[in-house]
Design a protein around this motif. Structure first.
Motif, PDB file in Angstrom:
ATOM      1  N   ARG A  45      -4.609  -5.663  -4.594  1.00 32.84           N
ATOM      2  CA  ARG A  45      -4.587  -5.465  -3.142  1.00 32.84           C
ATOM      3  C   ARG A  45      -5.275  -6.630  -2.428  1.00 32.84           C
ATOM      4  O   ARG A  45      -4.784  -7.120  -1.414  1.00 32.84           O
ATOM      5  CB  ARG A  45      -5.268  -4.150  -2.789  1.00 32.84           C
ATOM      6  N   ASP A  98       2.224  -1.256  -5.859  1.00 30.87           N
ATOM      7  CA  ASP A  98       0.785  -1.073  -5.926  1.00 30.87           C
ATOM      8  C   ASP A  98       0.426  -1.078  -7.406  1.00 30.87           C
ATOM      9  O   ASP A  98       1.295  -1.284  -8.265  1.00 30.87           O
ATOM     10  CB  ASP A  98       0.325   0.198  -5.198  1.00 30.87           C
ATOM     11  N   VAL A 117       0.844  -1.194   0.000  1.00 31.71           N
ATOM     12  CA  VAL A 117       0.000   0.000   0.000  1.00 31.71           C
ATOM     13  C   VAL A 117       0.879   1.243   0.000  1.00 31.71           C
ATOM     14  O   VAL A 117       1.847   1.337   0.759  1.00 31.71           O
ATOM     15  CB  VAL A 117      -0.921   0.013   1.228  1.00 31.71           C
TER      16      VAL A 117
END
Length: 213
Positions: free
Chosen positions: A173, A36, A15
């Motif tokens: 994610r 990311d 992140v």
């Protein structure tokens, strides 16, 4: 583009890999150990266009920052402005732009505290144009997934894989790593109305600082 993105499959998701903020000195991050979704695309495109290892930093800066000036405020945080700037700089070209349509009300993109709000009238390739995209897509084409939120233009980006069923490689994610999955699955599961789509272009030479082009 295909080989490099394939080599990075399985790398961890992290992140906010670029960090920074309006009052924080900017660091130009070129890590390859974790990504990311944005930095995965940035790094694959940059690596695919370098002529020597010493060019990597310059390629990343050109992709990521307005006028090649590293800084949190000069970083292209919103996807449509990142795309427009790189199209103007000759690094990407929009795909099927004659089929893009204006959809919905104008948006004020102001989700980032300390970053100037941007005004955007949504214009993108609707998913109803899927057959045209499948017919022209190449491995390495870049895609941005349109958000339904009024404060965002896109919520995710990735790179297409046009080998068999059209797929997308992206730093996920929810899955915690770089993965590949069918584009149609993503569009359905995420309820995506359409895409920004562009093709990375062969690079122009980097002119050393102070040299005459």
């Amino acid at each position: 583009l295909g080989r490099i993105s394939q080599d990075l499959m399985g790398r961890p998701y992290v992140v906010g890999s670029l960090g920074g903020g309006p009052a924080v000195p900017e660091r130009v991050v070129t890590r390859l150990d974790a990504f990311d979704c944005v930095t995965f695309c940035d790094m694959v495109i940059a690596l695919a266009t370098v002529g020597s290892p010493g060019e990597l930093n310059a390629r990343v800066v050109a992709l990521r920052y307005q006028d090649g000036r590293p800084g949190w405020l000069s970083r292209s945080h919103y996807t449509h402005s990142w795309l427009a700037r790189n199209v103007a700089g000759g690094r990407l070209e929009p795909l099927l732009s004659d089929r893009w349509v204006e959809c919905g009300d104008p948006r004020v993109l102001d989700i980032l505290d300390g970053y100037p709000a941007l005004h955007w009238r949504p214009c993108y390739l609707p998913w109803s144009q899927r057959p045209a995209l499948e017919a022209c897509a190449r491995t390495g084409d870049w895609v941005g997934f349109i958000s339904h939120r009024s404060q965002l233009d896109t919520f995710h980006v990735g790179l297409l894989v046009a080998e068999g069923e059209l797929s997308v490689r992206h730093a996920s994610r929810s899955r915690g790593q770089v993965i590949q999955e069918p584009l149609a699955t993503c569009m359905h599961d995420w309820d995506v109305p359409g895409l920004l789509v562009a093709r990375p272009l062969p690079p122009s030479p980097i002119v050393p600082s102070g040299a005459r082009p």
